[in-house]
Design an enzyme around this catalytic site. Structure first.
Site, PDB file in Angstrom:
ATOM      1  N   ARG A 130       0.814  -1.213   0.000  1.00 48.27           N
ATOM      2  CA  ARG A 130       0.000   0.000   0.000  1.00 48.27           C
ATOM      3  C   ARG A 130       0.849   1.265   0.000  1.00 48.27           C
ATOM      4  O   ARG A 130       0.293   2.372  -0.037  1.00 48.27           O
ATOM      5  CB  ARG A 130      -0.857   0.018   1.260  1.00 48.27           C
ATOM      6  CG  ARG A 130      -2.294  -0.439   1.035  1.00 48.27           C
ATOM      7  CD  ARG A 130      -2.875  -0.609   2.412  1.00 48.27           C
ATOM      8  NE  ARG A 130      -4.267  -0.369   2.525  1.00 48.27           N
ATOM      9  CZ  ARG A 130      -5.156  -1.355   2.754  1.00 48.27           C
ATOM     10  NH1 ARG A 130      -4.797  -2.597   2.759  1.00 48.27           N
ATOM     11  NH2 ARG A 130      -6.412  -1.042   2.958  1.00 48.27           N
TER      12      ARG A 130
ATOM     13  N   ARG B 120     -21.874  -0.782   3.968  1.00 46.08           N
ATOM     14  CA  ARG B 120     -21.184  -1.937   4.557  1.00 46.08           C
ATOM     15  C   ARG B 120     -21.060  -1.778   6.078  1.00 46.08           C
ATOM     16  O   ARG B 120     -21.144  -2.751   6.823  1.00 46.08           O
ATOM     17  CB  ARG B 120     -19.785  -2.080   3.929  1.00 46.08           C
ATOM     18  CG  ARG B 120     -19.030  -3.307   4.422  1.00 46.08           C
ATOM     19  CD  ARG B 120     -17.748  -3.542   3.639  1.00 46.08           C
ATOM     20  NE  ARG B 120     -16.643  -2.761   4.151  1.00 46.08           N
ATOM     21  CZ  ARG B 120     -15.429  -2.737   3.608  1.00 46.08           C
ATOM     22  NH1 ARG B 120     -15.187  -3.429   2.519  1.00 46.08           N
ATOM     23  NH2 ARG B 120     -14.467  -2.019   4.119  1.00 46.08           N
TER      24      ARG B 120
ATOM     25  N   ARG C 273     -17.809  -3.120  10.922  1.00 46.12           N
ATOM     26  CA  ARG C 273     -16.355  -2.993  11.053  1.00 46.12           C
ATOM     27  C   ARG C 273     -16.059  -1.712  11.803  1.00 46.12           C
ATOM     28  O   ARG C 273     -16.636  -0.670  11.530  1.00 46.12           O
ATOM     29  CB  ARG C 273     -15.719  -2.912   9.653  1.00 46.12           C
ATOM     30  CG  ARG C 273     -15.079  -4.200   9.227  1.00 46.12           C
ATOM     31  CD  ARG C 273     -14.565  -4.098   7.821  1.00 46.12           C
ATOM     32  NE  ARG C 273     -13.453  -3.163   7.658  1.00 46.12           N
ATOM     33  CZ  ARG C 273     -12.615  -3.210   6.640  1.00 46.12           C
ATOM     34  NH1 ARG C 273     -12.742  -4.141   5.711  1.00 46.12           N
ATOM     35  NH2 ARG C 273     -11.654  -2.334   6.529  1.00 46.12           N
TER      36      ARG C 273
ATOM     37  N   ARG D 216      -9.072   6.842   5.041  1.00 47.21           N
ATOM     38  CA  ARG D 216      -8.648   5.703   4.210  1.00 47.21           C
ATOM     39  C   ARG D 216      -8.612   6.063   2.728  1.00 47.21           C
ATOM     40  O   ARG D 216      -7.715   5.642   1.992  1.00 47.21           O
ATOM     41  CB  ARG D 216      -9.559   4.500   4.459  1.00 47.21           C
ATOM     42  CG  ARG D 216      -9.171   3.747   5.725  1.00 47.21           C
ATOM     43  CD  ARG D 216     -10.340   3.070   6.393  1.00 47.21           C
ATOM     44  NE  ARG D 216     -10.890   1.994   5.620  1.00 47.21           N
ATOM     45  CZ  ARG D 216     -12.170   1.584   5.723  1.00 47.21           C
ATOM     46  NH1 ARG D 216     -13.000   2.187   6.542  1.00 47.21           N
ATOM     47  NH2 ARG D 216     -12.582   0.579   5.012  1.00 47.21           N
TER      48      ARG D 216
HETATM   49  P1  AMP Z   1      -8.279  -3.550   4.515  1.00 45.95           P
HETATM   50  O1  AMP Z   1      -9.082  -4.664   5.090  1.00 45.95           O
HETATM   51  O2  AMP Z   1      -7.371  -4.015   3.429  1.00 45.95           O
HETATM   52  O3  AMP Z   1      -9.122  -2.378   4.108  1.00 45.95           O
HETATM   53  O4  AMP Z   1      -7.314  -3.034   5.692  1.00 45.95           O
HETATM   54  C1  AMP Z   1      -7.841  -2.518   6.879  1.00 45.95           C
HETATM   55  C2  AMP Z   1      -6.810  -1.657   7.596  1.00 45.95           C
HETATM   56  O5  AMP Z   1      -5.670  -2.462   7.922  1.00 45.95           O
HETATM   57  C3  AMP Z   1      -6.256  -0.495   6.805  1.00 45.95           C
HETATM   58  O6  AMP Z   1      -7.093   0.652   6.866  1.00 45.95           O
HETATM   59  C4  AMP Z   1      -4.921  -0.274   7.506  1.00 45.95           C
HETATM   60  O7  AMP Z   1      -5.094   0.373   8.744  1.00 45.95           O
HETATM   61  C5  AMP Z   1      -4.479  -1.685   7.794  1.00 45.95           C
HETATM   62  N1  AMP Z   1      -3.685  -2.264   6.672  1.00 45.95           N
HETATM   63  C6  AMP Z   1      -3.993  -3.368   5.928  1.00 45.95           C
HETATM   64  N2  AMP Z   1      -3.051  -3.605   5.011  1.00 45.95           N
HETATM   65  C7  AMP Z   1      -2.126  -2.619   5.168  1.00 45.95           C
HETATM   66  C8  AMP Z   1      -0.904  -2.306   4.516  1.00 45.95           C
HETATM   67  N3  AMP Z   1      -0.437  -3.033   3.484  1.00 45.95           N
HETATM   68  N4  AMP Z   1      -0.214  -1.219   4.957  1.00 45.95           N
HETATM   69  C9  AMP Z   1      -0.646  -0.477   5.980  1.00 45.95           C
HETATM   70  N5  AMP Z   1      -1.793  -0.711   6.624  1.00 45.95           N
HETATM   71  C10 AMP Z   1      -2.526  -1.774   6.239  1.00 45.95           C
END
Ligand code: AMP
Length: 189
Positions: free
Chosen positions: A91, A130, A136, A147
């Protein structure tokens, strides 16, 4: 089909996780979702979870080092050898660099980077919907905005990196889950 190694990039709410799950099931490969792994770590109260929780709740990205370690360990596991779809990692530019270094050490290479594109207004609508269904803890409006911004500023620029590597596939993420899945399937062949 030989083992497939894919990367999915998309803004929050684009259906990235859903599509990664469908791809993993269809191709018999492993879904590597750092967000899911971090949520599990938070729920289990592990050291990783404790370090990640506050940032996740605020919608901010977790430390590169922490999340890179999580992804690296997962990719080194046996089941990832059949192929994998990375969902939510990398990311940031630093994470992409780590991935570029990590994969050759595992003796593998990325085959495609699929980018799911959806208009931002549509995304906020989807995420708020969602929030009501899944509950969540990071699906509130303030966190959603953070985000989106993290995606726009840190993650979306990675698309250029994968374009330069000749791996990029752009997918229109509008419409329902099946429509998007069909587009991805058609594009990957
Ligand atoms: P997601 O389910 O992919 O939307 O991830 C949820 C949250 O997890 C994100 O908003 C970040 O806080 C953290 N997160 C997940 N993957 C990453 C990553 N590759 N780098 C940094 N934070 C991450």
């Amino acid at each position: 089909m030989s083992a497939r190694r894919l990367l999915l990039i998309g803004p929050p709410g684009a259906g990235k996780g859903t599509q990664a799950g469908l791809l993993a099931a269809r191709l018999g490969i492993t879904q590597v979702a750092t967000g899911d792994m971090l949520r599990a770590a938070v729920a289990a109260g592990t050291e990783v979870g404790k370090r990640a929780k506050a940032r996740m709740d605020a919608g901010e990205l977790v430390d590169d080092e922490l999340v890179t370690e999580v992804a690296k360990e997962r990719l080194a596991q046996e089941d990832a050898r059949r192929g994998f779809v990375l969902d939510g990692f990398p990311r940031t530019a630093a994470q992409a660099k780590s991935l570029d270094e990590m994969l050759p050490r595992l003796g593998v290479a990325l085959e495609r980077c699929v980018v799911i594109e959806v208009d931002e207004e549509e995304l906020v609508k989807r995420l708020l919907a969602r929030a009501q269904i899944e509950g969540r803890s990071d699906d509130n409006e303030a966190s959603i905005r953070v985000r989106m911004q993290a995606y726009r500023e840190k993650t979306r620029p990675l698309v250029e990196h994968y374009r330069e590597l000749g791996l990029l596939v752009n997918i229109d993420g509008s419409g329902d889950i099946e429509e998007v899945a069909r587009r991805i399937e058609a594009a990957l062949g």
